[in-house]
Motif scaffolding. Structure first.
Motif, PDB file in Angstrom:
ATOM      1  N   GLY A   1       0.176  29.297 -21.455  1.00 44.72           N
ATOM      2  CA  GLY A   1       1.466  28.644 -21.233  1.00 44.72           C
ATOM      3  C   GLY A   1       2.052  28.067 -22.493  1.00 44.72           C
ATOM      4  O   GLY A   1       1.341  27.758 -23.450  1.00 44.72           O
ATOM      5  N   ALA A   2       3.373  27.905 -22.448  1.00 40.68           N
ATOM      6  CA  ALA A   2       4.084  27.396 -23.622  1.00 40.68           C
ATOM      7  C   ALA A   2       4.183  25.880 -23.625  1.00 40.68           C
ATOM      8  O   ALA A   2       4.651  25.292 -24.586  1.00 40.68           O
ATOM      9  CB  ALA A   2       5.492  27.994 -23.669  1.00 40.68           C
ATOM     10  N   ASN A   3       3.743  25.227 -22.533  1.00 42.88           N
ATOM     11  CA  ASN A   3       3.760  23.763 -22.447  1.00 42.88           C
ATOM     12  C   ASN A   3       5.158  23.180 -22.688  1.00 42.88           C
ATOM     13  O   ASN A   3       5.298  22.110 -23.273  1.00 42.88           O
ATOM     14  CB  ASN A   3       2.755  23.159 -23.438  1.00 42.88           C
ATOM     15  N   ARG A   4       6.175  23.909 -22.228  1.00 38.28           N
ATOM     16  CA  ARG A   4       7.559  23.474 -22.482  1.00 38.28           C
ATOM     17  C   ARG A   4       7.852  22.088 -21.916  1.00 38.28           C
ATOM     18  O   ARG A   4       8.576  21.300 -22.518  1.00 38.28           O
ATOM     19  CB  ARG A   4       8.539  24.502 -21.907  1.00 38.28           C
ATOM     20  N   ARG A   5       7.298  21.797 -20.730  1.00 34.35           N
ATOM     21  CA  ARG A   5       7.596  20.504 -20.110  1.00 34.35           C
ATOM     22  C   ARG A   5       6.882  19.348 -20.792  1.00 34.35           C
ATOM     23  O   ARG A   5       7.116  18.194 -20.488  1.00 34.35           O
ATOM     24  CB  ARG A   5       7.260  20.553 -18.615  1.00 34.35           C
ATOM     25  N   PHE A   6       5.987  19.675 -21.727  1.00 38.04           N
ATOM     26  CA  PHE A   6       5.352  18.649 -22.553  1.00 38.04           C
ATOM     27  C   PHE A   6       5.846  18.734 -23.993  1.00 38.04           C
ATOM     28  O   PHE A   6       5.171  18.292 -24.921  1.00 38.04           O
ATOM     29  CB  PHE A   6       3.831  18.787 -22.512  1.00 38.04           C
ATOM     30  N   GLY A   7       6.997  19.334 -24.200  1.00 40.36           N
ATOM     31  CA  GLY A   7       7.558  19.444 -25.536  1.00 40.36           C
ATOM     32  C   GLY A   7       6.711  20.302 -26.460  1.00 40.36           C
ATOM     33  O   GLY A   7       6.716  20.115 -27.670  1.00 40.36           O
ATOM     34  N   GLY A   8       5.953  21.237 -25.874  1.00 44.75           N
ATOM     35  CA  GLY A   8       5.099  22.115 -26.660  1.00 44.75           C
ATOM     36  C   GLY A   8       3.704  21.582 -26.899  1.00 44.75           C
ATOM     37  O   GLY A   8       2.843  22.290 -27.405  1.00 44.75           O
ATOM     38  N   ALA A   9       3.456  20.313 -26.541  1.00 46.45           N
ATOM     39  CA  ALA A   9       2.121  19.732 -26.719  1.00 46.45           C
ATOM     40  C   ALA A   9       1.167  20.355 -25.699  1.00 46.45           C
ATOM     41  O   ALA A   9       1.529  20.542 -24.542  1.00 46.45           O
ATOM     42  CB  ALA A   9       2.170  18.220 -26.532  1.00 46.45           C
ATOM     43  N   PRO A  10      -0.058  20.691 -26.091  1.00 47.27           N
ATOM     44  CA  PRO A  10      -1.016  21.329 -25.175  1.00 47.27           C
ATOM     45  C   PRO A  10      -1.381  20.415 -24.001  1.00 47.27           C
ATOM     46  O   PRO A  10      -2.003  19.369 -24.193  1.00 47.27           O
ATOM     47  CB  PRO A  10      -2.237  21.597 -26.064  1.00 47.27           C
ATOM     48  N   LYS A  11      -1.004  20.819 -22.803  1.00 51.15           N
ATOM     49  CA  LYS A  11      -1.180  19.947 -21.639  1.00 51.15           C
ATOM     50  C   LYS A  11      -2.639  19.711 -21.288  1.00 51.15           C
ATOM     51  O   LYS A  11      -2.995  18.650 -20.779  1.00 51.15           O
ATOM     52  CB  LYS A  11      -0.424  20.505 -20.436  1.00 51.15           C
ATOM     53  N   GLY A  12      -3.508  20.677 -21.556  1.00 51.38           N
ATOM     54  CA  GLY A  12      -4.916  20.493 -21.244  1.00 51.38           C
ATOM     55  C   GLY A  12      -5.602  19.444 -22.091  1.00 51.38           C
ATOM     56  O   GLY A  12      -6.707  19.011 -21.776  1.00 51.38           O
ATOM     57  N   LEU A  13      -4.944  19.015 -23.166  1.00 51.62           N
ATOM     58  CA  LEU A  13      -5.518  17.985 -24.026  1.00 51.62           C
ATOM     59  C   LEU A  13      -5.097  16.585 -23.610  1.00 51.62           C
ATOM     60  O   LEU A  13      -5.520  15.599 -24.222  1.00 51.62           O
ATOM     61  CB  LEU A  13      -5.133  18.241 -25.484  1.00 51.62           C
ATOM     62  N   LYS A  14      -4.285  16.500 -22.567  1.00 55.75           N
ATOM     63  CA  LYS A  14      -3.882  15.186 -22.045  1.00 55.75           C
ATOM     64  C   LYS A  14      -5.066  14.532 -21.349  1.00 55.75           C
ATOM     65  O   LYS A  14      -5.945  15.188 -20.800  1.00 55.75           O
ATOM     66  CB  LYS A  14      -2.710  15.332 -21.071  1.00 55.75           C
ATOM     67  N   ASP A  15      -5.072  13.218 -21.353  1.00 60.04           N
ATOM     68  CA  ASP A  15      -6.168  12.435 -20.805  1.00 60.04           C
ATOM     69  C   ASP A  15      -5.908  12.062 -19.345  1.00 60.04           C
ATOM     70  O   ASP A  15      -4.827  11.594 -19.006  1.00 60.04           O
ATOM     71  CB  ASP A  15      -6.321  11.162 -21.648  1.00 60.04           C
ATOM     72  N   VAL A  16      -6.902  12.278 -18.499  1.00 60.23           N
ATOM     73  CA  VAL A  16      -6.857  11.834 -17.101  1.00 60.23           C
ATOM     74  C   VAL A  16      -8.184  11.149 -16.807  1.00 60.23           C
ATOM     75  O   VAL A  16      -9.250  11.760 -16.937  1.00 60.23           O
ATOM     76  CB  VAL A  16      -6.642  13.014 -16.128  1.00 60.23           C
ATOM     77  N   GLY A  17      -8.126   9.889 -16.460  1.00 57.78           N
ATOM     78  CA  GLY A  17      -9.347   9.151 -16.136  1.00 57.78           C
ATOM     79  C   GLY A  17     -10.302   9.013 -17.298  1.00 57.78           C
ATOM     80  O   GLY A  17     -11.524   9.040 -17.116  1.00 57.78           O
TER      81      GLY A  17
END
Length: 196
Positions: A6-22
């Protein structure tokens, strides 16, 4: 296999899988669940930074770039092995869910196992099992640019894990939640906080 596409467009191009959850990156949550289910962990991504995301884990690149998530499944199957696939934006996938998918594949000798869900497809093509037997069919299918659901529908031996069976290992709406936007990320974090 962790599918990091994915292009992570909704995160401004930032890799969404690197976001922190818990307190843990989503990609780490996915990798941890997969490690309980399979000894062979790989990451599929076309990002030049992917080699740093899961140190020590082999990184594969799509053979057919810009062909969607199934291109990631294709490169995994091209190794000659079956693939248990989880998208890297699904923070609540569990080992029990993945074991259920693998057990269904074994018990039904299925080419593909997909869990049913409320997605537009009616199932989760990127939290699924794909047999190496479908590698050639998938490679040919990628040339059509059709939807993942069309590929699954084209196969003779597809097993679905029912919502009733899934409910025994967790809430399907939570298990298959994808973090595709900042709002999704907030919801995922709130779910973790509410469970603590």
């Amino acid at each position: 296999m962790v599918l990091a596409g994915g292009a992570n467009r909704r995160f401004g191009g930032a890799p969404k899988g690197l976001k922190d959850v818990g307190g843990k990156r989503i990609v780490d949550r996915v990798a941890d669940a997969l490690r309980w289910a399979t000894p062979n962990l790989t990451l599929v991504s076309n990002s030049p930074d992917a080699v740093h995301w899961l140190p020590g884990v082999a990184v594969l690149r799509d053979r057919y770039p810009d062909s969607g998530g199934l291109a990631g499944v294709d490169v995994a199957l091209a190794t000659g092995n079956d693939a248990l696939v989880v998208a890297w934006d699904m923070p609540f996938v569990t080992p029990d869910l993945l074991q259920l998918i693998l057990a269904t594949a074994r018990n039904e000798d299925a080419d593909v196992v997909v869990p049913e869900s409320g997605s537009p497809h009616g199932f989760e093509p990127f939290c699924a099992f794909y047999s190496a037997r479908v590698a050639t069919a998938l490679e040919q299918f990628l040339l059509t640019n059709a939807a993942p659901s069309d590929f699954v529908a084209s196969l003779p031996r597809v097993a679905r894990v029912s919502l009733e069976a899934l409910a025994k290992v967790g809430d399907p709406a939570r298990l298959f939640m994808s973090v595709n936007s900042a709002d999704d990320l907030m919801r995922a974090r709130a779910l973790v906080e509410a469970a603590q």
